[in-house]
Enzyme design. Structure first.
Site, PDB file in Angstrom:
ATOM      1  NE  ARG A  50      -3.100   0.220   3.139  1.00  0.00           N
ATOM      2  CZ  ARG A  50      -2.489   0.388   4.332  1.00  0.00           C
ATOM      3  NH1 ARG A  50      -1.835   1.491   4.597  1.00  0.00           N
ATOM      4  NH2 ARG A  50      -2.553  -0.560   5.242  1.00  0.00           N
ATOM      5  CE1 TYR A 102     -16.952  12.167 -15.000  1.00  0.00           C
ATOM      6  CE2 TYR A 102     -16.287  12.266 -12.705  1.00  0.00           C
ATOM      7  CZ  TYR A 102     -16.728  11.537 -13.799  1.00  0.00           C
ATOM      8  OH  TYR A 102     -16.942  10.198 -13.673  1.00  0.00           O
ATOM      9  CG  ASP A 174     -10.254  17.066 -14.083  1.00  0.00           C
ATOM     10  OD1 ASP A 174      -9.565  16.510 -14.964  1.00  0.00           O
ATOM     11  OD2 ASP A 174     -11.314  16.577 -13.640  1.00  0.00           O
ATOM     12  CE  LYS A 199     -12.903   8.967 -17.700  1.00  0.00           C
ATOM     13  NZ  LYS A 199     -13.261  10.184 -16.988  1.00  0.00           N
TER      14      LYS A 199
END
Ligand SMILES: *Cc1c(COP(=O)(O)O)cnc(C)c1O
Length: 383
Positions: A50, A102, A174, A199
């Protein structure tokens, strides 16, 4: 030698070091949860996956390189990356965010963080004066998306970054829609860049992932602490896929831009189309700023029909053969989407329409297929 402007070379070599144990040219998928210690506390810098994973570290190095940043951090999704930024805040802090962004970012802000007593001011960030006017002594974060999803509004990153600097606020951009091939917000003064790597960075619609890139060491340490403490890390296989995707980002984006320009021109000339939203048009309201801060205009666009009804839009959305009807964007294949019922359904209808996102709006992610086939497909679907 600086590869700053040689994007192809930069994207292919970003984060790539031969594997130290074998010389493997590609960073292996280190599919492990833990690492053996020879004595308590004696290890090779890797304790538990992690916190540390070599595949993820190679990708995080690549993330930094492709945005001209010092540091990169990978997350299990784009919204997990956004969530990590939000965790820098404390109750009472205020955020200025774009009114057109978004839907999932809006949902996180309005449904999760508002009840934790974070206050949001939604403004039209395409006019930087609106951002300056919304600043209060409690403003800690300015959240910008440019171009916006789905209306392709453009915000002047340098202007907003200057306002943020003056008031000591974090400015997070973003950059999902543009990708680092077209725009590098850190170069324009932004504090943090966020991507949905799902994306364009992944580019093949086969992975969910997010990332943050930045230059500030202290902020990076805080975000790394949040990343390991809250645990939204991507697995090594997903990191490998995004590393692979980045190597072809420049050739994919070149084709997305070429195809996008032709599709936008086709739609604009179509007698049944009312309006095309694409920031490459010279008469797009923010075209000058787009030209200043972007190297090209990409393959994302939206349009409305003269008959702006759900029925007319539904007919187009259900008739395409090359375009698949699906959420998401930025993959090699063309996708068509109905924001009002799909990606942006979490924004209340009244607010959506006030922002210009009508019921009939159709969004395209123009892929890298042969452009004649893409245009023929739209022609037959619009009828
Ligand atoms: C998809 C998307 C996100 C969210 O990313 P996920 O990887 O789906 O969590 C954030 N911003 C934009 C602009 C997006 O398109």
């Amino acid at each position: 030698m600086s590869h700053k402007n040689n994007l192809g070379t930069k994207f292919i070599h970003a984060g790539a070091q031969p594997d130290p144990s074998t010389g493997a040219i590609m960073t292996p998928i280190y599919q492990t949860s833990t690492y053996v210690q020879t004595a308590p506390g004696v290890h090779k810098g890797y304790e538990y996956a992690r916190s540390q994973n070599p595949t993820r570290f190679a990708l995080e190095e690549a993330f930094a390189v492709i945005e001209n940043g010092k540091f990169g951090l990978a997350f299990s999704s784009g919204v997990a990356a956004t969530d990590a930024v939000m965790r820098l805040l404390v109750p009472g802090d205020e955020v200025i965010a774009a009114h057109d962004m978004y839907g999932g970012t809006y949902r996180l802000f309005s449904k999760v963080y508002e009840k934790m007593n974070i206050k949001f001011h939604y403004v039209d960030t395409s006019n930087a004066e609106n951002v300056a006017a919304a600043i209060t002594p409690k403003t800690k974060l300015i959240w910008v998306e440019t171009p916006t999803n789905p209306l392709m509004n453009i915000t002047d990153i340098a202007a907003v970054a200057a306002i943020g600097k003056q008031h000591n606020c974090i400015v997070c951009v973003d950059n999902t829609f543009a990708s680092p091939y077209l725009q590098n917000p850190l170069d324009d003064g932004a504090t943090i860049v966020m991507h949905s790597a799902t994306k364009y960075l992944g580019g093949h619609s086969d992975v969910i992932q997010g990332c943050l890139m930045l230059n500030d060491q202290e902020l990076r340490d805080q975000l790394y602490f949040i990343q390991k403490s809250t645990g939204a890390v991507p697995g090594p296989q997903d990191c490998f896929l995004v590393l692979r995707g980045i190597k072809t980002l420049h050739v994919r984006m070149q084709r997305h831009c070429e195809n996008g320009e032709k599709v936008a021109a086709f739609l604009r000339a179509h007698p049944k189309v009312a309006k095309v939203y694409w920031c490459g048009f010279e008469d797009h309201p923010n075209h000058t700023i787009a030209k200043k801060q972007m190297r090209g205009f990409g393959g994302m666009m939206s349009f409305t029909l003269k008959d702006d009804s759900i029925d007319a839009a539904t007919k187009v959305l259900s008739s395409t053969k090359i375009f698949s009807l699906a959420e998401s964007l930025g993959g090699v294949e063309s996708l068509i989407n109905h924001p009002a019922s799909m990606t942006h359904a979490s924004i209340p209808r009244e607010q959506r329409i006030a922002n210009g996102l009508t019921d009939g709006l159709i969004r395209l992610s123009v892929g890298i297929e042969d452009v004649d086939d893409i245009i023929d497909d739209l022609a037959q679907a619009i009828g």
